[in-house]
Structures are given as C-alpha cells and as structure tokens.
Design an enzyme around this catalytic site. Structure first.
Site, PDB file in Angstrom:
ATOM      1  CG  ASP A  65       4.706  -4.256   2.098  1.00 18.54           C
ATOM      2  OD1 ASP A  65       5.770  -4.888   2.285  1.00 18.54           O
ATOM      3  OD2 ASP A  65       3.782  -4.709   1.405  1.00 18.54           O
ATOM      4  CB  SER A  66       7.660  -4.117  -1.329  1.00 19.21           C
ATOM      5  OG  SER A  66       6.686  -5.138  -1.197  1.00 19.21           O
TER       6      SER A  66
ATOM      7  CE1 TYR B 221      10.840  -2.557  -2.620  1.00 16.32           C
ATOM      8  CE2 TYR B 221      11.407  -2.678  -0.304  1.00 16.32           C
ATOM      9  CZ  TYR B 221      11.108  -1.935  -1.417  1.00 16.32           C
ATOM     10  OH  TYR B 221      11.094  -0.565  -1.326  1.00 16.32           O
TER      11      TYR B 221
ATOM     12  CB  CYS C 265       8.031  -5.183   4.238  1.00 16.29           C
ATOM     13  SG  CYS C 265       8.879  -6.025   2.900  1.00 16.29           S
TER      14      CYS C 265
ATOM     15  CB  THR D 116      11.274  -8.960   1.890  1.00 15.37           C
ATOM     16  OG1 THR D 116      10.248  -9.899   1.547  1.00 15.37           O
ATOM     17  CG2 THR D 116      12.494  -9.204   1.043  1.00 15.37           C
TER      18      THR D 116
ATOM     19  CB  CYS E 248       4.954 -12.661   2.461  1.00 17.56           C
ATOM     20  SG  CYS E 248       4.719 -11.349   1.228  1.00 17.56           S
ATOM     21  CB  THR E 249       2.657  -7.930   4.909  1.00 13.07           C
ATOM     22  OG1 THR E 249       3.433  -7.286   3.886  1.00 13.07           O
ATOM     23  CG2 THR E 249       3.451  -7.975   6.191  1.00 13.07           C
TER      24      THR E 249
HETATM   25  N1  DGL Z   1       5.079  -7.860   1.665  1.00 15.68           N
HETATM   26  C1  DGL Z   1       6.460  -8.049   1.769  1.00 15.68           C
HETATM   27  C2  DGL Z   1       6.844  -9.100   2.769  1.00 15.68           C
HETATM   28  O1  DGL Z   1       6.185  -9.202   3.783  1.00 15.68           O
HETATM   29  C3  DGL Z   1       7.300  -8.090   0.527  1.00 15.68           C
HETATM   30  C4  DGL Z   1       6.717  -8.637  -0.694  1.00 15.68           C
HETATM   31  C5  DGL Z   1       7.602  -8.380  -1.896  1.00 15.68           C
HETATM   32  O2  DGL Z   1       7.716  -7.225  -2.292  1.00 15.68           O
HETATM   33  O3  DGL Z   1       8.176  -9.352  -2.417  1.00 15.68           O
HETATM   34  O4  DGL Z   1       7.813  -9.790   2.618  1.00 15.68           O
END
Ligand code: DGL
Length: 295
Positions: free
Chosen positions: A17-18, A49, A80, A82, A210-211
């Site tokens: 993940d980010s 991200y 993630c 994104t 979003c996680t």
């Molecule tokens: N946790 C990630 C997601 O599920 C990305 C969050 C981010 O870095 O903006 O989209």
C-alpha cells in the site's frame, strides 16, 4: 516439493500500500490465513497516492511490485484501491509477462507463477449482497473516484445498482499523520459523509473504497448516524479481500503450495521505521518492528 533447493527460505505473500492503510487488509488476511508468511511494504514516504497522476501511481506501484518479487514474493496483493484502479491492469497485461521471463532473483522456482492481484473487483463482486435499496455510495481517494473503477465494476455485475461517488482527499493525510482519532478529524469526516448522503438519500450502503478509511470507521459510522435519514451500513474491505484470497489460493494450488507457511510477518516502509512500527503496532495489536527500505 523442490522449494528447498532455492536460496530464499521464505516465499512470502507480498502486501503493498502507499502507507498504513494496507494494514487494514493485511490484518484480515492474516486472521483468515495465518499459516502463510507475509511481507508488507508501505510507501509512506510518497503517500498519499490518491492525489497523484495515473503515470506516477503506475510508476510507484510497478517499483513496489518488482521489489516484492525480488524479495521472493510469488504473489503480490495491491492492498491499495488507488493502485488497483490506476496500475493493476497495465501491470497485469504489460509488465507481468516481462517479469515472468526475468530471473531477477534466484529465490523463485517458477517466475511464471508470479501474480499480482488488486482489491476493487473482489469488493465490487460482494456489493450486491449488502444493499437492499440498490443505492450504494463509494468513499475513496480522488484517484480512485476519477478512474470510475467502482461504478464500472459494480455495474458490470449489478446493472440495477445506482452508484454515487465521493472523493475524500483529506482522510488519508489524517491517518498518515496520526490525527484520525483526534476530534479535529470530525470536521472532515462529517463534510464528506454529508456530501454523499445529500447526493443520494436512498443510499443504504457506504463502501470504504480506500484501505486507510477503516481507521476512521468509528467516526464515519458516528457521522452517518448523525446525518442519514435511513439505516446505512458502512463496509470495510478487509474481510472481503481475505475471503477472496482464500478462495483464489484454493483454486491456484501451485501458487499456494509455493508460498511458505511459517506464520511470519515482515514489515517494511520507505519512511521512518520507528514511526511505522509504532503506528502499525497500535493498529495490529502486536509488536511490529519495521525496516526502512528504498524502492
Ligand atoms: N490506501 C490507498 C487506497 O486504498 C491509497 C491512499 C493514498 O495514498 O492516497 O486507495
């Protein structure tokens, strides 16, 4: 099994993940499949991200996937949304066939077994089970929302479901900066919850797309209780992804046999190892000793 002759003892399941959000997926996966070894990588130094361009998210995600393969992970989960929205398809279609040929590490007996999985499709598949009104709201990063991946995937499977989306650009920074449990977070939680409920009053299901958002779930639920005019369920993805991975491994026995089963967890971050260990330990409710890496 010939694994023994290869150099790397652990052929771990890679989870990427980010930042800290991927831990919400990892926690459910480990609860469901505790026997496997896991390598979690959080690119905290470059999070969020969600506000970055397609090209940048793709480039960062590909770097992480290559890194995880090189560490001996036959299977990488993009925990993630994104990255799943912006990079998964290109990686699966264009990069993976090249990575199958590459013997960049001596740890992987059959590079052709390498796989990368995302988390949007399995979540979309379950959406039909949650909603009675057939009106669903998606809360996600600006990147995931503009990709329209959720409405596209949900409507492929459930054309009768009406999908409304809301970008929540402030939520990931709140989590990454450890502000998600503070009262100041309430303002931004209420802001996006009110907006999506106003957009469609028939919504009975809000998907946290979003996680990072499950770390705000208690506040999101409290906000929904304040502003919704009907019962609304707030759904996090962790258990959905864990079930879907268990099913995948049951259907891909070669890959499942390859992944080592020592129940170990290794955590790595591109930011401060100390900061990550502290935040991750609190969330995972177990001591986490992270290592710093560069992607
Ligand atoms: N946790 C990630 C997601 O599920 C990305 C969050 C981010 O870095 O903006 O989209």
């Amino acid at each position: 099994m010939k694994i023994i002759q290869y150099l790397c003892a652990n052929l771990m399941i890679g989870v990427f993940d980010s930042g800290l959000g991927g831990l919400t997926i990892l926690k459910s996966i480990r609860r469901k499949l505790p026997q496997y070894d896991y390598l979690f990588v959080g690119d905290n130094a470059r999070a969020p991200y969600g506000t970055r361009s397609f090209e940048v998210v793709y480039e960062y995600t590909l770097q992480a996937v290559k890194y995880l393969f090189a560490q001996g992970c036959p299977l990488v989960i993009l925990a993630c949304n994104t990255a799943s929205a912006k990079a998964l398809r290109t990686i699966q279609q264009n990069d993976l066939p090249l990575l199958w040929k590459e013997r960049s590490c001596d740890t992987m007996p059959s590079p052709q077994l390498r796989r990368v999985l995302g988390i949007i499709r399995p979540t979309a598949e379950k959406t039909g089970d949650f909603t009675l009104t057939r009106h669903v709201g998606i809360l996600a990063t600006p990147g995931t929302i503009t990709s329209c991946s959720y409405p596209i995937e949900i409507n492929k499977l459930y054309p009768d479901i009406s999908v409304v989306q809301q970008a929540c650009p402030m939520w990931v920074p709140l989590v990454e900066n450890g502000e998600h449990n503070q009262s100041g977070a309430d303002y931004f939680v209420d802001k996006y919850v009110q907006e999506i409920l106003r957009a469609d009053s028939l919504i009975d299901t809000l998907l946290l797309g979003c996680t990072h958002y499950p770390l705000l779930q208690a506040k999101i639920e409290a906000s929904v209780a304040r502003y919704a005019t009907r019962p609304v369920r707030v759904i996090a993805q962790g258990d959905i992804i864990a079930d879907s991975l268990a099913d995948y491994l049951q259907r891909h026995t070669d890959l499942a046999a390859l992944c080592t089963k020592g129940g170990e967890l290794t955590c790595q971050t591109t930011e401060s190892a100390e900061k990550f260990s502290q935040a991750a330990g609190l969330f995972m409710k177990e001591p986490v000793v992270a290592q710093h890496i560069n992607l």
